[in-house]
Scaffold this motif. Structure first.
Motif, short mmCIF file in Angstrom:
data_model
loop_
_atom_site.label_atom_id
_atom_site.label_comp_id
_atom_site.label_asym_id
_atom_site.label_seq_id
_atom_site.Cartn_x
_atom_site.Cartn_y
_atom_site.Cartn_z
N LEU A 196 0.69 -1.24 -0.08
CA LEU A 196 0.02 -0.01 -0.03
C LEU A 196 0.89 1.01 0.10
O LEU A 196 0.55 2.14 -0.71
CB LEU A 196 -0.83 -0.14 1.34
N GLY A 197 1.93 1.21 0.90
CA GLY A 197 2.94 2.36 1.02
C GLY A 197 3.62 2.63 -0.42
O GLY A 197 3.65 3.81 -0.69
N ILE A 198 4.04 1.76 -0.97
CA ILE A 198 4.57 1.67 -2.14
C ILE A 198 3.53 2.43 -3.27
O ILE A 198 4.21 3.50 -4.12
CB ILE A 198 5.21 0.44 -2.75
N ALA A 199 2.48 2.12 -3.51
CA ALA A 199 1.57 2.87 -4.47
C ALA A 199 1.40 4.20 -3.98
O ALA A 199 1.44 5.08 -5.03
CB ALA A 199 0.32 2.05 -4.25
N VAL A 200 1.47 4.54 -2.90
CA VAL A 200 1.27 6.02 -2.27
C VAL A 200 2.57 6.69 -2.69
O VAL A 200 2.67 7.64 -3.23
CB VAL A 200 0.86 6.02 -0.91
N ALA A 201 3.83 6.09 -2.23
CA ALA A 201 5.10 6.80 -2.54
C ALA A 201 5.26 6.97 -3.77
O ALA A 201 5.88 8.14 -4.61
CB ALA A 201 6.05 6.03 -1.81
N TRP A 258 13.53 -5.67 -2.20
CA TRP A 258 13.69 -4.49 -1.72
C TRP A 258 15.19 -3.44 -1.93
O TRP A 258 14.89 -2.09 -1.72
CB TRP A 258 14.00 -4.80 0.01
N LEU A 259 15.96 -4.21 -2.44
CA LEU A 259 17.31 -3.22 -3.04
C LEU A 259 16.72 -2.53 -4.30
O LEU A 259 17.20 -1.39 -4.29
CB LEU A 259 18.46 -4.28 -3.10
N MET A 260 15.93 -3.03 -4.85
CA MET A 260 15.48 -2.34 -6.09
C MET A 260 14.48 -1.14 -5.51
O MET A 260 14.56 -0.21 -6.04
CB MET A 260 14.37 -3.37 -6.85
N LEU A 261 13.73 -1.48 -4.67
CA LEU A 261 13.01 -0.29 -3.95
C LEU A 261 13.77 0.78 -3.52
O LEU A 261 13.63 2.03 -3.58
CB LEU A 261 11.81 -0.63 -2.96
N ALA A 262 15.27 0.53 -2.78
CA ALA A 262 16.09 1.46 -2.32
C ALA A 262 16.48 2.26 -3.47
O ALA A 262 16.54 3.47 -3.30
CB ALA A 262 17.12 0.67 -1.47
N LEU A 263 16.73 1.51 -4.48
CA LEU A 263 17.37 2.20 -5.89
C LEU A 263 16.43 3.22 -6.46
O LEU A 263 16.58 4.32 -6.65
CB LEU A 263 17.83 1.20 -6.84
N SER A 264 15.21 2.84 -6.27
CA SER A 264 13.88 3.49 -6.81
C SER A 264 13.72 4.81 -5.74
O SER A 264 13.67 5.90 -6.47
CB SER A 264 12.68 2.86 -6.90
N ALA A 265 14.17 4.73 -4.64
CA ALA A 265 14.11 5.88 -3.79
C ALA A 265 15.33 6.97 -4.07
O ALA A 265 15.18 8.10 -4.16
CB ALA A 265 14.00 5.68 -2.28
N ALA A 266 16.29 6.03 -4.44
CA ALA A 266 17.60 6.98 -4.78
C ALA A 266 17.37 7.88 -6.12
O ALA A 266 17.84 9.06 -6.26
CB ALA A 266 18.86 6.26 -4.57
N MET A 267 16.80 7.25 -6.99
CA MET A 267 16.27 7.88 -8.15
C MET A 267 15.14 8.97 -8.20
O MET A 267 14.95 9.56 -9.53
CB MET A 267 16.20 6.53 -9.21
N ALA A 268 14.43 8.97 -7.22
CA ALA A 268 13.22 9.57 -7.31
C ALA A 268 13.59 11.31 -7.46
O ALA A 268 14.92 11.75 -7.13
CB ALA A 268 12.48 9.57 -5.85
N ARG A 269 12.76 11.74 -8.00
CA ARG A 269 12.97 13.40 -8.38
C ARG A 269 12.86 14.07 -7.07
O ARG A 269 12.05 13.98 -6.31
CB ARG A 269 11.84 13.64 -9.31
N GLY A 275 5.77 10.70 -5.44
CA GLY A 275 7.01 10.93 -6.42
C GLY A 275 8.47 10.66 -5.43
O GLY A 275 9.28 11.15 -5.48
N LEU A 276 7.82 9.91 -4.38
CA LEU A 276 9.13 9.42 -3.46
C LEU A 276 9.92 8.21 -3.97
O LEU A 276 10.91 7.82 -3.59
CB LEU A 276 8.56 9.26 -1.85
N LEU A 277 9.44 7.38 -4.79
CA LEU A 277 9.79 6.51 -5.45
C LEU A 277 9.94 6.56 -7.00
O LEU A 277 8.81 7.04 -7.57
CB LEU A 277 9.32 5.07 -5.15
N ARG A 278 10.94 6.25 -7.64
CA ARG A 278 10.73 6.19 -9.16
C ARG A 278 9.93 5.18 -9.59
O ARG A 278 10.14 4.08 -9.48
CB ARG A 278 12.35 6.27 -9.75
N ASP A 279 8.95 5.62 -10.41
CA ASP A 279 7.97 4.56 -10.86
C ASP A 279 8.50 3.34 -11.59
O ASP A 279 7.87 2.41 -11.74
CB ASP A 279 6.64 5.52 -11.33
N LEU A 280 9.31 3.87 -12.48
CA LEU A 280 9.76 2.70 -13.53
C LEU A 280 10.58 1.89 -13.05
O LEU A 280 10.75 0.60 -13.45
CB LEU A 280 10.75 3.40 -14.71
N VAL A 281 11.04 1.98 -11.66
CA VAL A 281 11.77 0.98 -10.87
C VAL A 281 10.98 0.17 -9.91
O VAL A 281 10.73 -0.93 -9.55
CB VAL A 281 13.34 1.42 -10.45
N ALA A 282 10.23 1.23 -9.23
CA ALA A 282 9.30 1.06 -8.04
C ALA A 282 8.20 -0.17 -8.44
O ALA A 282 7.83 -1.05 -7.43
CB ALA A 282 8.86 2.00 -7.20
#
Length: 119
Positions: free
Chosen positions: A48-53, A108-119, A57-64
């Motif tokens: 649920l949190g990923i969808a909201v994030a 989870w590591l992919m999600l961390a990467l998506s957070a680092a890539m977020a705008r 814009g807290l997570l880069r959608d193409l990775v998250a």
């Protein structure tokens, strides 16, 4: 987006499944199912949190988004194998639970990467 709604739906279904598994662990003959319940329940709000994030814009959608679906599949694999083993002593396939656990770590590591890539 449809993918975010699907993640939300899966998260809600994980929540329901986790409660059922906890009840089986507490009241049934299979206390080992508790491991599956904890894994599913822990990841229900995460989906649920990923969808909201993603929406915020807290997570880069193409990775998250792919990471979230990989995470959901990995948790289902791990929990399904653990539950099956608790009830029948069988497995979905050899090394199913460890595979699900390992893939969930990678997600989870992919999600961390998506957070680092977020705008």
């Amino acid at each position: 987006m449809i993918a975010d709604r699907l993640l939300t739906l899966i998260g809600c279904l994980f929540g329901a499944a986790g409660i059922v598994l906890m009840a089986l662990a507490a009241h049934g003959r299979w206390p080992e199912i508790n491991y599956a319940a904890v894994m599913v329940l822990a990841h229900a709000p995460v989906l649920l949190g990923i969808a909201v994030a993603i929406r915020l814009g807290l997570l880069r959608d193409l990775v998250a988004r792919p990471a979230a679906f990989v995470l959901a599949a990995a948790v289902a694999l791990f929990s399904g194998d653990v539950a099956l083993h608790a009830v029948t002593e069988g497995h979905l396939f050899p090394m199913a639970a460890p595979t699900g656990g390992t893939v969930s770590i990678l997600a989870w590591l992919m999600l961390a990467l998506s957070a680092a890539m977020a705008r």
